[in-house]
Design a protein around this motif. Structure first.
Motif, PDB file in Angstrom:
ATOM      1  N   GLY A 100       1.651 -38.099   1.740  1.00 43.75           N
ATOM      2  CA  GLY A 100       1.013 -37.377   0.638  1.00 43.75           C
ATOM      3  C   GLY A 100       0.546 -38.355  -0.416  1.00 43.75           C
ATOM      4  N   SER A 101      -0.773 -38.680  -0.361  1.00 44.60           N
ATOM      5  CA  SER A 101      -1.397 -39.570  -1.349  1.00 44.60           C
ATOM      6  C   SER A 101      -0.713 -40.932  -1.457  1.00 44.60           C
ATOM      7  CB  SER A 101      -1.454 -38.903  -2.730  1.00 44.60           C
ATOM      8  OG  SER A 101      -2.300 -37.765  -2.672  1.00 44.60           O
ATOM      9  N   MET A 102      -0.180 -41.430  -0.333  1.00 42.30           N
ATOM     10  CA  MET A 102       0.336 -42.796  -0.371  1.00 42.30           C
ATOM     11  C   MET A 102      -0.852 -43.740  -0.336  1.00 42.30           C
ATOM     12  SD  MET A 102       3.037 -44.850   2.011  1.00 42.30           S
ATOM     13  CE  MET A 102       4.514 -43.908   1.771  1.00 42.30           C
TER      14      MET A 102
ATOM     15  N   ILE B  50      -0.796 -33.823  -0.612  1.00 39.95           N
ATOM     16  CA  ILE B  50      -1.703 -34.271   0.449  1.00 39.95           C
ATOM     17  C   ILE B  50      -3.149 -34.251  -0.028  1.00 39.95           C
ATOM     18  CG2 ILE B  50      -2.598 -33.721   2.753  1.00 39.95           C
ATOM     19  CD1 ILE B  50       0.205 -32.725   3.482  1.00 39.95           C
ATOM     20  N   GLY B  51      -3.749 -35.435  -0.056  1.00 36.54           N
ATOM     21  CA  GLY B  51      -5.167 -35.557  -0.406  1.00 36.54           C
ATOM     22  C   GLY B  51      -5.492 -35.232  -1.853  1.00 36.54           C
ATOM     23  N   THR B  52      -4.487 -35.143  -2.718  1.00 29.49           N
ATOM     24  CA  THR B  52      -4.741 -34.742  -4.104  1.00 29.49           C
ATOM     25  C   THR B  52      -4.620 -35.893  -5.095  1.00 29.49           C
ATOM     26  OG1 THR B  52      -2.392 -34.224  -4.387  1.00 29.49           O
ATOM     27  CG2 THR B  52      -3.838 -32.403  -3.731  1.00 29.49           C
TER      28      THR B  52
ATOM     29  N   TRP C 147      -5.829 -39.969  10.879  1.00 33.06           N
ATOM     30  CA  TRP C 147      -7.270 -39.949  10.549  1.00 33.06           C
ATOM     31  C   TRP C 147      -7.811 -38.532  10.390  1.00 33.06           C
ATOM     32  CZ3 TRP C 147     -11.052 -44.162  12.765  1.00 33.06           C
ATOM     33  CH2 TRP C 147     -10.670 -45.401  12.248  1.00 33.06           C
ATOM     34  N   LYS C 148      -7.015 -37.536  10.762  1.00 32.51           N
ATOM     35  CA  LYS C 148      -7.458 -36.133  10.675  1.00 32.51           C
ATOM     36  C   LYS C 148      -8.809 -35.979  11.400  1.00 32.51           C
ATOM     37  CE  LYS C 148      -4.774 -35.756   6.494  1.00 32.51           C
ATOM     38  NZ  LYS C 148      -4.503 -35.083   5.248  1.00 32.51           N
ATOM     39  N   MET C 149      -9.728 -35.137  10.876  1.00 35.17           N
ATOM     40  CA  MET C 149     -11.005 -34.930  11.577  1.00 35.17           C
ATOM     41  C   MET C 149     -12.053 -35.901  11.021  1.00 35.17           C
ATOM     42  SD  MET C 149     -12.858 -31.302  12.447  1.00 35.17           S
ATOM     43  CE  MET C 149     -13.949 -31.211  11.027  1.00 35.17           C
TER      44      MET C 149
ATOM     45  N   GLY D 192       3.001 -29.866  13.584  1.00 36.55           N
ATOM     46  CA  GLY D 192       3.376 -29.104  12.391  1.00 36.55           C
ATOM     47  C   GLY D 192       2.837 -29.654  11.094  1.00 36.55           C
ATOM     48  N   HIS D 193       1.731 -30.422  11.177  1.00 31.57           N
ATOM     49  CA  HIS D 193       1.124 -30.879   9.924  1.00 31.57           C
ATOM     50  C   HIS D 193       0.761 -29.644   9.090  1.00 31.57           C
ATOM     51  CE1 HIS D 193      -1.698 -32.557   7.068  1.00 31.57           C
ATOM     52  NE2 HIS D 193      -1.182 -33.742   7.348  1.00 31.57           N
ATOM     53  N   SER D 194       0.864 -29.751   7.779  1.00 29.30           N
ATOM     54  CA  SER D 194       0.646 -28.561   6.924  1.00 29.30           C
ATOM     55  C   SER D 194      -0.769 -28.007   7.076  1.00 29.30           C
ATOM     56  CB  SER D 194       0.936 -28.883   5.466  1.00 29.30           C
ATOM     57  OG  SER D 194       0.025 -29.830   4.991  1.00 29.30           O
TER      58      SER D 194
ATOM     59  N   TYR E 164       8.199 -36.032   5.757  1.00 33.23           N
ATOM     60  CA  TYR E 164       8.246 -35.132   4.596  1.00 33.23           C
ATOM     61  C   TYR E 164       6.931 -35.273   3.844  1.00 33.23           C
ATOM     62  CZ  TYR E 164       9.044 -33.440  -0.091  1.00 33.23           C
ATOM     63  OH  TYR E 164       8.894 -32.772  -1.284  1.00 33.23           O
ATOM     64  N   GLU E 165       6.140 -34.195   3.862  1.00 43.07           N
ATOM     65  CA  GLU E 165       4.829 -34.224   3.218  1.00 43.07           C
ATOM     66  C   GLU E 165       4.696 -33.012   2.293  1.00 43.07           C
ATOM     67  OE1 GLU E 165       1.748 -36.611   5.537  1.00 43.07           O
ATOM     68  OE2 GLU E 165       1.797 -34.651   6.455  1.00 43.07           O
ATOM     69  N   PRO E 166       4.967 -33.192   0.996  1.00 44.35           N
ATOM     70  CA  PRO E 166       4.759 -32.062   0.090  1.00 44.35           C
ATOM     71  C   PRO E 166       3.290 -31.645   0.154  1.00 44.35           C
ATOM     72  CG  PRO E 166       5.590 -34.027  -1.088  1.00 44.35           C
ATOM     73  CD  PRO E 166       5.334 -34.432   0.328  1.00 44.35           C
TER      74      PRO E 166
HETATM   75  P1  PGA Z   1      -3.182 -38.211   2.440  1.00 47.58           P
HETATM   76  O1  PGA Z   1      -2.747 -37.376   3.729  1.00 47.58           O
HETATM   77  O2  PGA Z   1      -2.555 -39.579   2.565  1.00 47.58           O
HETATM   78  O3  PGA Z   1      -4.673 -38.264   2.489  1.00 47.58           O
HETATM   79  O4  PGA Z   1      -2.652 -37.487   1.253  1.00 47.58           O
HETATM   80  C1  PGA Z   1      -1.466 -37.498   4.296  1.00 47.58           C
HETATM   81  C2  PGA Z   1      -1.331 -36.563   5.461  1.00 47.58           C
HETATM   82  O5  PGA Z   1      -1.828 -35.424   5.395  1.00 47.58           O
HETATM   83  O6  PGA Z   1      -0.735 -36.906   6.502  1.00 47.58           O
END
Ligand code: PGA
Length: 259
Positions: free
Chosen positions: A219-221, A180-182, A13-15, A98-100, A174-176
């Motif tokens: 990553g954008s799943m 992420i969020g794009t 959920w991040k912030m 270690g999240h990016s 594995y999160e390119p």
């Molecule tokens: P996202 O984020 O699904 O919104 O791209 C994935 C993540 O950062 O763990």
């Protein structure tokens, strides 16, 4: 997906999230009661302010709770920080390390991520160690090199696991960074190649036990691409940001993995 490995579908959920948003977790837990979720494990990592309440809600459904970060120490004079054993006390079964976004926003190095993963293990919580290349690194054909370096530096050595079952005590995501969020996702072939390389690395580090470690894609799943991604070899689940905030979207992704 490797049928011998129970997939893990994890929401980050991040912030994001206030008390009122717990209704999404309630609805998820309720839906999963009668769903085939036992074929996969479902995890929600809310902001730490909602962790204890999330744990309570999860008790009623086939969902577990986790955290997004921890300090390298279990306790002490570290104002504003939270130790892994405190997160475990609030019910966390997993801790993302270690999240990016933490590597970029807080300058977290592989060495620090490694120490955080060890702190999680010290509190009997499973670390989810994130790795992934930037867009420039992918374009420069450096993705493999970068990920291998991150794995070498961030994943604790075999001795740290102290006779524990590695597959139960370690998850790699594995999160390119550029995905992420794009809304961008790598080609399925690229995901397959990277996950195979991570699997090889795990087997080299941990021997046969490395075969059972879950490797998540993140990553954008979203519901529209989850089925294909989750059907890719060596993809043993997903780490989902944006689409995990909404119970209905998240459920659709879970069903892609479990049905
Ligand atoms: P996202 O984020 O699904 O919104 O791209 C994935 C993540 O950062 O763990």
């Amino acid at each position: 997906m490797n049928s011998e490995i129970k997939p893990l579908i994890a929401g980050n959920w991040k912030m994001n999230g206030l008390t009122e948003d717990l209704s999404q977790i309630r609805s998820l837990a309720l839906s999963l009661r009668n769903d085939p979720a036992h074929r996969c494990e479902v995890l929600i990592c809310p902001p730490v302010t909602l962790l204890a309440q999330t744990t309570q809600i999860c008790l009623s459904g086939a969902v577990v709770s986790g955290a997004q970060n921890c300090h390298i120490a279990q306790k002490g004079a570290h104002t504003g920080d939270i130790g892994a054993s405190m997160l475990a006390d609030a019910g966390a079964q997993y801790i993302i390390v270690g999240h990016s976004e933490r590597r970029a926003d807080h300058g977290e190095t592989d060495g620090l991520v490694n120490a955080k993963a060890r702190a999680a293990l010290g509190a009997h919580v499973t670390p989810i160690i994130c790795v992934g290349e930037t867009h420039a690194e992918r374009l420069g054909a450096l993705a493999m090199t970068v990920v291998e370096k991150q794995l070498n530096g961030s994943v604790p050595a075999l001795e740290i696991f102290d006779k524990r079952v590695i597959a139960k005590n370690l998850v790699i995501a594995y999160e390119p960074v550029w995905a992420i969020g794009t809304g961008l996702v790598p080609e399925l072939d690229d995901i397959k190649t990277m996950h195979a390389a991570i699997r090889d690395w795990l087997v080299e580090r941990f021997g046969e036990e490395g075969e059972g470690v879950r490797i998540l894609y993140g990553g954008s799943m979203k519901p529209s691409n989850a089925t294909d991604i989750l059907a890719t070899a060596n993809v043993n689940g997903g780490l989902i940001g944006g689409a995990s905030l909404n119970a209905e979207d998240f459920l659709q992704i879970i069903r892609s993995a479990c049905d």
